[in-house]
Design an enzyme around this catalytic site. Structure first.
Site, PDB file in Angstrom:
ATOM      1  N   THR A  50      74.553 -15.559  99.740  1.00 47.52           N
ATOM      2  CA  THR A  50      74.122 -15.726  98.354  1.00 47.52           C
ATOM      3  C   THR A  50      74.962 -14.937  97.365  1.00 47.52           C
ATOM      4  OG1 THR A  50      71.867 -16.062  99.152  1.00 47.52           O
ATOM      5  CG2 THR A  50      72.109 -15.568  96.820  1.00 47.52           C
ATOM      6  N   PHE A  72      71.312 -10.050  97.040  1.00 42.31           N
ATOM      7  CA  PHE A  72      70.108 -10.256  97.873  1.00 42.31           C
ATOM      8  C   PHE A  72      70.437 -10.140  99.365  1.00 42.31           C
ATOM      9  CE2 PHE A  72      69.007 -13.497  94.331  1.00 42.31           C
ATOM     10  CZ  PHE A  72      68.640 -12.484  93.462  1.00 42.31           C
ATOM     11  N   GLN A  79      68.048 -22.127 114.040  1.00 44.12           N
ATOM     12  CA  GLN A  79      67.434 -20.932 114.635  1.00 44.12           C
ATOM     13  C   GLN A  79      66.955 -19.966 113.553  1.00 44.12           C
ATOM     14  OE1 GLN A  79      68.584 -19.294 118.392  1.00 44.12           O
ATOM     15  NE2 GLN A  79      68.971 -17.281 117.506  1.00 44.12           N
ATOM     16  N   GLU A  80      67.731 -19.814 112.478  1.00 43.82           N
ATOM     17  CA  GLU A  80      67.336 -18.899 111.405  1.00 43.82           C
ATOM     18  C   GLU A  80      65.981 -19.301 110.829  1.00 43.82           C
ATOM     19  OE1 GLU A  80      68.816 -17.309 107.002  1.00 43.82           O
ATOM     20  OE2 GLU A  80      70.240 -18.331 108.314  1.00 43.82           O
ATOM     21  N   ARG A 105      32.027  -4.779 106.121  1.00 45.82           N
ATOM     22  CA  ARG A 105      31.725  -4.585 104.695  1.00 45.82           C
ATOM     23  C   ARG A 105      30.420  -5.306 104.331  1.00 45.82           C
ATOM     24  NH1 ARG A 105      32.081  -1.761  99.978  1.00 45.82           N
ATOM     25  NH2 ARG A 105      32.273  -3.131  98.171  1.00 45.82           N
ATOM     26  N   GLN A 144      41.194 -11.990  98.452  1.00 44.39           N
ATOM     27  CA  GLN A 144      39.941 -12.311  97.738  1.00 44.39           C
ATOM     28  C   GLN A 144      38.729 -11.868  98.557  1.00 44.39           C
ATOM     29  OE1 GLN A 144      40.110 -13.589  94.709  1.00 44.39           O
ATOM     30  NE2 GLN A 144      37.932 -13.819  94.303  1.00 44.39           N
TER      31      GLN A 144
END
Length: 382
Positions: free
Chosen positions: A127, A157, A244-245, A271, A339
């Site tokens: 990139t 990146f 594969q990546e 909880r 949430q």
């Protein structure tokens, strides 16, 4: 976490050994690594000492010669600790395979043993500030000058950007090539080569412990002996390895979803609200059941893809489907689980908060999910 069909006794032992190692060497330090915005190189060395770096590498070059099933186990166990450990998967399963598949015997002897021990840490630089998914339009150039290439350009990146000692850099060796992708090559650029500098450590929304940076090449002198494969064949090599990546990214997303569900199930059982566990409310139950169903479906699909990939099949369409669907699912599950945690879910001390930060980028890297859909559409004849 669901067990895969392929797991035999030796895989279970390997998983137990790795999990024990990570519980001692990674889990207690992870919060500090997040604050430091980097994982120390000493951790990489310990991983190498234990045989957890590049176990697929041939024994001839210092590896263990293990198959892709072990890569899946390493990817899952790393992800269970935290997504910031993604740099290990990039090293093991994405960058080093370029050396294994396209490197000369001399290059393999020079680079692979260090990759296995953790002395070398790899990155791949595709990139650029002006080119992400559109790889054919990269502007980093490599001009042949005698026994060297002179490289000029910038990458951004870059995962493992700060820690890396060896970077597979995607360069233009023939800027006039038509079509453009036929002018791309792969060069191994090593730390310390004149004209190669690392930029700032990028400040990301999530993956805080994962070092990501910019890389700069200013008249960088790279020996021609560091060309990986043939000149101008780089784009073909990239396309061959992206299956594969993207499968590795899908495995991590699936594991993250499983871990988030497990964490949230524990939370809703303990909880209480209005005098009873929040897991006893129908809304909570339905949400958790829906997530569990999507995770189960994802697991079965992924299992079949891992087996097909190991058999050497071309499953680019299905892997693209898995990459986009499983990463999108993980993003959705992160929101649902936060949430269900209520206000506590927004507190950094709860793992779900970190997951909520870390999960979304998986839908962007290794090819954005929109690119995945484009690939699938083309293969459907559209």
């Amino acid at each position: 976490m669901g067990k895969y069909r392929f797991e035999e006794e030796e895989h279970e032992l390997f998983r137990k050994s790795l999990r024990k190692f990570l519980e001692k060497e990674a889990v207690p330090q992870y919060d500090q690594w997040e604050k430091d915005h980097i994982i120390p190189k000493s951790f990489w060395k310990r991983m190498g000492d234990m045989g957890f770096l590049c176990p697929q590498v041939d024994e001839e070059y210092g590896g263990l010669g293990l198959d892709f099933r072990y890569a899946v186990i390493i990817g899952e166990e790393m992800e269970r600790v935290g997504t910031s450990l993604t740099g290990v998967g990039l090293h093991n399963d994405i960058t080093v395979p370029y050396i294994e598949a396209y490197g000369t015997d001399e290059q393999k002897r020079r680079w692979l043993p260090g990759c296995v021990t953790g002395e070398y840490i790899t990155a791949i630089a595709m990139t650029e500030p002006g080119a992400g998914s559109d790889l054919a339009n990269i502007s980093t150039t490599a001009v042949r000058d005698g026994d060297n290439y002179i490289v000029n350009g910038q990458k951004t990146f870059i995962t493992n950007g700060i820690n890396s000692t060896h970077v597979v850099v995607v360069v233009k060796t023939d800027p006039k090539a038509e079509p453009k992708h036929r002018g791309i090559s792969l060069l191994m650029i090593e730390e310390g080569m004149p004209g190669f500098t690392k930029g700032r450590k990028l400040d990301k929304v999530g993956l805080h412990a994962q070092d990501t940076s910019e890389l700069y090449f200013e008249d960088c002198v790279v020996p021609a002996a560091n060309l990986i494969g043939d000149e101008n064949k780089g784009f073909t090599y990239l396309m061959e390895k992206l299956q594969q990546e993207r499968l590795v990214v899908a495995v991590a997303a699936q594991t993250a979803s499983e871990d988030m569900l497990e964490t949230t199930l524990d939370y809703v059982k303990s909880r209480k609200a209005f005098g009873k566990p929040i897991g006893s409310f129908q809304n909570s139950q339905f949400k958790l059941v829906e997530m569990a169903t999507e995770i189960e479906l994802g697991h079965s699909f992924l299992e079949s893809l891992i087996e097909d990939h190991m058999a050497g099949k071309d499953i680019v369409s299905k892997v693209s489907m898995a990459k986009y669907w499983l990463t999108d699912t993980a993003k959705k599950i992160a929101g649902e689980c936060m949430q269900l945690h209520g206000g506590y879910g927004y507190m950094e001390e709860y793992k779900i908060a970190r997951r909520y930060r870390d999960t979304p980028v998986a839908a962007i890297y290794a090819g954005s999910n929109e690119i995945m859909k484009t690939i699938i559409a083309k293969r459907m004849g559209l």
